[in-house]
Design a protein around this motif. Structure first.
Motif, PDB file in Angstrom:
ATOM      1  N   LEU A 216       0.857  -1.180   0.000  1.00 44.31           N
ATOM      2  CA  LEU A 216       0.000   0.000   0.000  1.00 44.31           C
ATOM      3  C   LEU A 216       0.894   1.230   0.000  1.00 44.31           C
ATOM      4  CD1 LEU A 216      -2.435  -1.166   2.811  1.00 44.31           C
ATOM      5  CD2 LEU A 216      -3.109  -0.760   0.433  1.00 44.31           C
ATOM      6  N   ALA A 217       0.353   2.362  -0.440  1.00 44.23           N
ATOM      7  CA  ALA A 217       1.117   3.608  -0.376  1.00 44.23           C
ATOM      8  C   ALA A 217       0.989   4.225   1.016  1.00 44.23           C
ATOM      9  CB  ALA A 217       0.622   4.581  -1.436  1.00 44.23           C
ATOM     10  N   GLU A 218      -0.157   3.961   1.663  1.00 46.26           N
ATOM     11  CA  GLU A 218      -0.387   4.421   3.039  1.00 46.26           C
ATOM     12  C   GLU A 218      -0.762   3.194   3.850  1.00 46.26           C
ATOM     13  OE1 GLU A 218      -2.971   7.975   3.824  1.00 46.26           O
ATOM     14  OE2 GLU A 218      -4.161   6.493   4.884  1.00 46.26           O
ATOM     15  N   PHE A 219       0.036   2.865   4.839  1.00 42.44           N
ATOM     16  CA  PHE A 219      -0.285   1.704   5.676  1.00 42.44           C
ATOM     17  C   PHE A 219       0.047   2.024   7.122  1.00 42.44           C
ATOM     18  CE2 PHE A 219       4.056   0.036   6.379  1.00 42.44           C
ATOM     19  CZ  PHE A 219       4.760   0.704   5.396  1.00 42.44           C
ATOM     20  N   TRP A 220      -0.373   1.144   8.017  1.00 48.83           N
ATOM     21  CA  TRP A 220      -0.102   1.357   9.443  1.00 48.83           C
ATOM     22  C   TRP A 220       0.996   0.412   9.865  1.00 48.83           C
ATOM     23  CZ3 TRP A 220      -2.925   4.566  13.061  1.00 48.83           C
ATOM     24  CH2 TRP A 220      -3.777   5.456  12.400  1.00 48.83           C
ATOM     25  N   MET A 221       2.003   0.982  10.517  1.00 47.01           N
ATOM     26  CA  MET A 221       3.081   0.144  11.010  1.00 47.01           C
ATOM     27  C   MET A 221       3.091   0.218  12.531  1.00 47.01           C
ATOM     28  SD  MET A 221       7.140  -0.105  10.229  1.00 47.01           S
ATOM     29  CE  MET A 221       7.191   0.623   8.630  1.00 47.01           C
ATOM     30  N   ALA A 222       3.104  -0.955  13.155  1.00 47.68           N
ATOM     31  CA  ALA A 222       3.211  -1.018  14.619  1.00 47.68           C
ATOM     32  C   ALA A 222       4.674  -1.289  14.924  1.00 47.68           C
ATOM     33  CB  ALA A 222       2.327  -2.123  15.169  1.00 47.68           C
ATOM     34  N   GLU A 223       5.325  -0.339  15.578  1.00 49.26           N
ATOM     35  CA  GLU A 223       6.769  -0.472  15.804  1.00 49.26           C
ATOM     36  C   GLU A 223       7.088  -0.504  17.294  1.00 49.26           C
ATOM     37  OE1 GLU A 223       9.282   1.592  12.718  1.00 49.26           O
ATOM     38  OE2 GLU A 223       7.446   2.702  12.351  1.00 49.26           O
ATOM     39  N   MET A 224       8.226  -1.069  17.613  1.00 49.40           N
ATOM     40  CA  MET A 224       8.714  -1.034  18.989  1.00 49.40           C
ATOM     41  C   MET A 224      10.209  -0.756  18.960  1.00 49.40           C
ATOM     42  SD  MET A 224      10.849  -3.731  19.538  1.00 49.40           S
ATOM     43  CE  MET A 224      10.835  -4.246  21.241  1.00 49.40           C
ATOM     44  N   GLU A 225      10.710  -0.198  20.040  1.00 51.72           N
ATOM     45  CA  GLU A 225      12.146   0.057  20.153  1.00 51.72           C
ATOM     46  C   GLU A 225      12.493  -0.075  21.635  1.00 51.72           C
ATOM     47  OE1 GLU A 225      13.725   0.950  17.162  1.00 51.72           O
ATOM     48  OE2 GLU A 225      15.710   0.925  18.105  1.00 51.72           O
ATOM     49  N   GLU A 416      -6.973 -12.095  -0.491  1.00 53.62           N
ATOM     50  CA  GLU A 416      -6.135 -12.140  -1.693  1.00 53.62           C
ATOM     51  C   GLU A 416      -5.341 -10.859  -1.841  1.00 53.62           C
ATOM     52  OE1 GLU A 416      -7.953 -13.042  -5.596  1.00 53.62           O
ATOM     53  OE2 GLU A 416      -8.788 -14.752  -4.478  1.00 53.62           O
ATOM     54  N   ASN A 417      -5.978  -9.722  -1.520  1.00 52.68           N
ATOM     55  CA  ASN A 417      -5.314  -8.435  -1.713  1.00 52.68           C
ATOM     56  C   ASN A 417      -5.289  -7.614  -0.422  1.00 52.68           C
ATOM     57  OD1 ASN A 417      -4.721  -5.641  -2.637  1.00 52.68           O
ATOM     58  ND2 ASN A 417      -4.800  -6.647  -4.632  1.00 52.68           N
ATOM     59  N   ILE A 418      -4.173  -6.954  -0.184  1.00 48.27           N
ATOM     60  CA  ILE A 418      -3.993  -6.151   1.033  1.00 48.27           C
ATOM     61  C   ILE A 418      -4.983  -4.983   1.088  1.00 48.27           C
ATOM     62  CG2 ILE A 418      -2.225  -4.613   0.051  1.00 48.27           C
ATOM     63  CD1 ILE A 418      -0.737  -4.900   2.793  1.00 48.27           C
ATOM     64  N   LYS A 419      -5.515  -4.586  -0.072  1.00 47.27           N
ATOM     65  CA  LYS A 419      -6.437  -3.442  -0.097  1.00 47.27           C
ATOM     66  C   LYS A 419      -7.661  -3.671   0.786  1.00 47.27           C
ATOM     67  CE  LYS A 419      -5.455  -2.389  -4.850  1.00 47.27           C
ATOM     68  NZ  LYS A 419      -6.033  -2.262  -6.171  1.00 47.27           N
ATOM     69  N   ASP A 420      -8.042  -4.941   0.956  1.00 48.18           N
ATOM     70  CA  ASP A 420      -9.221  -5.216   1.784  1.00 48.18           C
ATOM     71  C   ASP A 420      -8.906  -5.211   3.278  1.00 48.18           C
ATOM     72  OD1 ASP A 420     -11.039  -5.244  -0.222  1.00 48.18           O
ATOM     73  OD2 ASP A 420     -10.995  -7.415  -0.523  1.00 48.18           O
ATOM     74  N   ALA A 421      -7.633  -5.022   3.630  1.00 49.64           N
ATOM     75  CA  ALA A 421      -7.260  -5.037   5.048  1.00 49.64           C
ATOM     76  C   ALA A 421      -7.320  -3.653   5.683  1.00 49.64           C
ATOM     77  CB  ALA A 421      -5.855  -5.620   5.209  1.00 49.64           C
ATOM     78  N   ILE A 422      -7.658  -2.632   4.902  1.00 45.90           N
ATOM     79  CA  ILE A 422      -7.708  -1.249   5.402  1.00 45.90           C
ATOM     80  C   ILE A 422      -9.011  -0.641   4.864  1.00 45.90           C
ATOM     81  CG2 ILE A 422      -6.328  -0.355   3.427  1.00 45.90           C
ATOM     82  CD1 ILE A 422      -4.953   1.539   5.494  1.00 45.90           C
ATOM     83  N   PRO A 423      -9.697   0.216   5.648  1.00 51.01           N
ATOM     84  CA  PRO A 423     -11.001   0.698   5.178  1.00 51.01           C
ATOM     85  C   PRO A 423     -10.938   1.391   3.814  1.00 51.01           C
ATOM     86  CG  PRO A 423     -10.674   1.297   7.482  1.00 51.01           C
ATOM     87  CD  PRO A 423      -9.402   0.653   7.020  1.00 51.01           C
ATOM     88  N   PHE A 424     -10.065   2.361   3.662  1.00 54.01           N
ATOM     89  CA  PHE A 424      -9.991   3.120   2.406  1.00 54.01           C
ATOM     90  C   PHE A 424      -8.567   3.076   1.859  1.00 54.01           C
ATOM     91  CE2 PHE A 424     -13.718   4.634   4.646  1.00 54.01           C
ATOM     92  CZ  PHE A 424     -14.675   4.546   3.644  1.00 54.01           C
ATOM     93  N   PRO A 425      -8.269   2.072   1.027  1.00 58.16           N
ATOM     94  CA  PRO A 425      -6.889   1.845   0.595  1.00 58.16           C
ATOM     95  C   PRO A 425      -6.340   2.948  -0.307  1.00 58.16           C
ATOM     96  CG  PRO A 425      -8.391   0.406  -0.603  1.00 58.16           C
ATOM     97  CD  PRO A 425      -9.209   1.093   0.442  1.00 58.16           C
ATOM     98  N   ARG A 426      -5.041   3.163  -0.178  1.00 54.81           N
ATOM     99  CA  ARG A 426      -4.296   4.101  -1.016  1.00 54.81           C
ATOM    100  C   ARG A 426      -3.163   3.339  -1.694  1.00 54.81           C
ATOM    101  NH1 ARG A 426      -8.410   6.486  -0.503  1.00 54.81           N
ATOM    102  NH2 ARG A 426      -8.775   8.261   0.868  1.00 54.81           N
ATOM    103  N   THR A 427      -3.202   3.316  -3.035  1.00 52.21           N
ATOM    104  CA  THR A 427      -2.112   2.707  -3.798  1.00 52.21           C
ATOM    105  C   THR A 427      -1.782   3.655  -4.935  1.00 52.21           C
ATOM    106  OG1 THR A 427      -3.608   1.586  -5.325  1.00 52.21           O
ATOM    107  CG2 THR A 427      -2.991   0.359  -3.353  1.00 52.21           C
ATOM    108  N   MET A 428      -0.855   3.220  -5.806  1.00 47.99           N
ATOM    109  CA  MET A 428      -0.452   4.083  -6.908  1.00 47.99           C
ATOM    110  C   MET A 428      -1.662   4.517  -7.735  1.00 47.99           C
ATOM    111  SD  MET A 428       2.591   3.315  -9.581  1.00 47.99           S
ATOM    112  CE  MET A 428       1.704   2.160 -10.596  1.00 47.99           C
TER     113      MET A 428
END
Ligand code: 4AD
Ligand code: MG
Length: 433
Positions: A216-225, A416-428
């Motif tokens: 995706l062009a906009e996605f959520w990343m859960a990070e830790m440090e 099948e596609n990551i686009k369905d894992a986010i409410p309003f997908p953003r790609t190229m």
């Protein structure tokens, strides 16, 4: 009467209820009408007998379009044939808002459903996915808070790259140029010198110039440090996090997983079994045995990650990738003697369906090495002054990783596609609605 949600009404076994929701399906004959009413909690069949309701109710039942909103009063009746074991015998029915003919009819292409995503969000499929997504993000917070981590969010406008300049989104910023963040990491590294253990779940942006089923062009990343932590301990936390999230979903979302017709075999294994760790060099040997030749030094591609997932029945951690393909902050590890070239104290988690799910590493504390790597990548050192400062004033070993939230949701839901894992997908080629 106060409104009750459908499932609450059923569970509470109340007799007389007032429900509010949307028309999921409907059919009628001359004397009877049936409406499947939907709200966020579930659906129920409403039975309307012409002779038992006022004229306005009957008109509403026979004239309604799919997705009109309704308020319904009636009594719950046990019915073994109904999916929830109950149906509603209607006394009174009124429109909250009479809908126009709903544009999503029987035949639809995936592209059309993306065009009308704002309406398609109401579907059983999208509702199930979004409920699971909510469990996933809730579990991320619970996992880290239980371990004493502090939640801190990064800036979204950044002066420099974290994961290489080629996927940066440029933004006009008061006559200057800045970028949308690719990762909170560089800022997390500043924060661990105060709070030691930090995590976040934030929007992340990558100008991915190809459309794939997992980018995706906009996605959520859960990070830790975390400070005072090496890559080994850090990678074990990554395994524990994924396992915990899957356990939570299996505990809370059986209904949604069933709605998605998800075969739970791999999820059950991921919730219980230990995930193996192998080196990149060893992974290439396994791939070779399976008939896939990958030149040492090349990054693993989706097909190779898929092949690894045929060999193992849980996610795996792959460590010690070649330095050549690693970001500037990853330190070399002299301990991996099996490798024919320099490798880093870095790890990726590979998971079913999506391949790379987590990327992480120990962070180099060697200011000379970092400077050399940045110069090699053509970066302006000025932009990284703050980052280099962190190595000057009481630096300590530290490590962290990022987990792609949509990739995890994609795997859990079997999409099948990551686009369905986010409410309003953003790609190229998708930035509306
Ligand atoms: O491997 P990545 O690029 O790692 C980092 O950004 C590190 N700075 C994280 C850290 O150490 N704090 O990205 C991490 C994860 C990937 O493993 C993948 O799951 C996801 O983010 N990801 C994407 N997900 C959807 N669309 C994209 N374009 C993605 N790029 C990365
Ligand atoms: Mg990566």
């Amino acid at each position: 009467m106060k409104r009750t949600q459908i499932m609450k009404a059923i569970e509470g076994k109340a007799k007389s209820v007032l429900l509010k929701g949307w028309v999921h399906r409907k059919r009628s004959s001359s004397q009877m009408a049936f409406i499947i009413l939907r709200d966020a909690s579930g659906t129920i069949q409403c039975v309307i007998k012409k002779d038992d309701v006022d004229a306005k109710s009957w008109e509403c039942a026979t004239n309604t379009n799919i997705e009109s909103s309704l308020v319904v009063e009636g009594t719950l009746k046990k019915d073994e044939r109904a999916p929830t074991g109950y149906e509603l015998v209607v006394k009174k029915l009124r429109f909250i808002s009479q809908g126009e003919p709903f544009p999503i009819a029987r035949d639809f292409s995936p592209e059309f459903l993306l065009d009308v995503r704002h309406l398609w969000m109401r579907s059983t499929k999208m509702t199930a996915i979004m409920k699971i997504r909510s469990t996933v993000t809730g579990a991320i917070h619970e996992f880290f808070r239980n371990k004493g981590y502090h939640e801190l969010t990064p800036p979204i406008f950044t002066p420099a790259a974290c994961e290489g300049g080629s996927t940066l989104f440029e933004v006009k910023y008061f006559g200057k140029k800045v970028y949308l963040t690719q990762s909170w990491q560089l800022y997390a590294e500043a924060m661990v010198f105060a709070l030691e253990k930090v995590y976040d779940n934030s929007p992340t942006f990558r100008s991915e110039k190809s459309s794939t089923a997992r980018h995706l062009a906009e996605f959520w990343m859960a990070e830790m440090e975390a400070a005072f932590m090496d890559y080994k301990e850090c990678s074990e936390i990554g395994k524990a996090e994924v396992k915990f999230i899957i356990q939570e979903v299996l505990k809370k979302n059986q209904k949604e997983l069933a709605a998605l017709k998800r075969d739970l075999t791999d999820l059950k294994l991921a919730a219980t079994k230990k995930y193996p760790t192998i080196t990149y060099t060893h992974a290439l040997k396994l791939l070779k045995k399976a008939g896939m030749n990958v030149k040492w030094g090349k990054d693993l591609r989706t097909i190779e990650e898929r092949e690894l997932m045929k060999i193992f029945d849980t996610p795996i951690m792959v460590t010690h990738y070649p330095k050549e393909i690693m970001a500037f902050y990853k330190p070399v590890d002299a301990e991996d003697t099996e490798a024919p070239g320099p490798v880093c104290k870095a790890f990726d988690m590979i998971a079913p369906v999506v391949g790379e799910l987590i990327g992480g590493s120990e962070r180099s504390t060697d200011i000379k090495e970092i400077t050399k790597n940045l110069k090699k990548e053509g970066e302006k050192l000025d932009n990284y002054k703050f980052y280099l400062d962190l190595r000057k004033y009481g630096s300590v070993p530290h490590s962290g990783y990022g987990l792609g939230v949509e990739r995890l949701v994609q795997w859990i839901c079997g999409l099948e596609n990551i686009k369905d894992a986010i409410p309003f997908p953003r790609t190229m080629d998708r930035w509306t609605p």
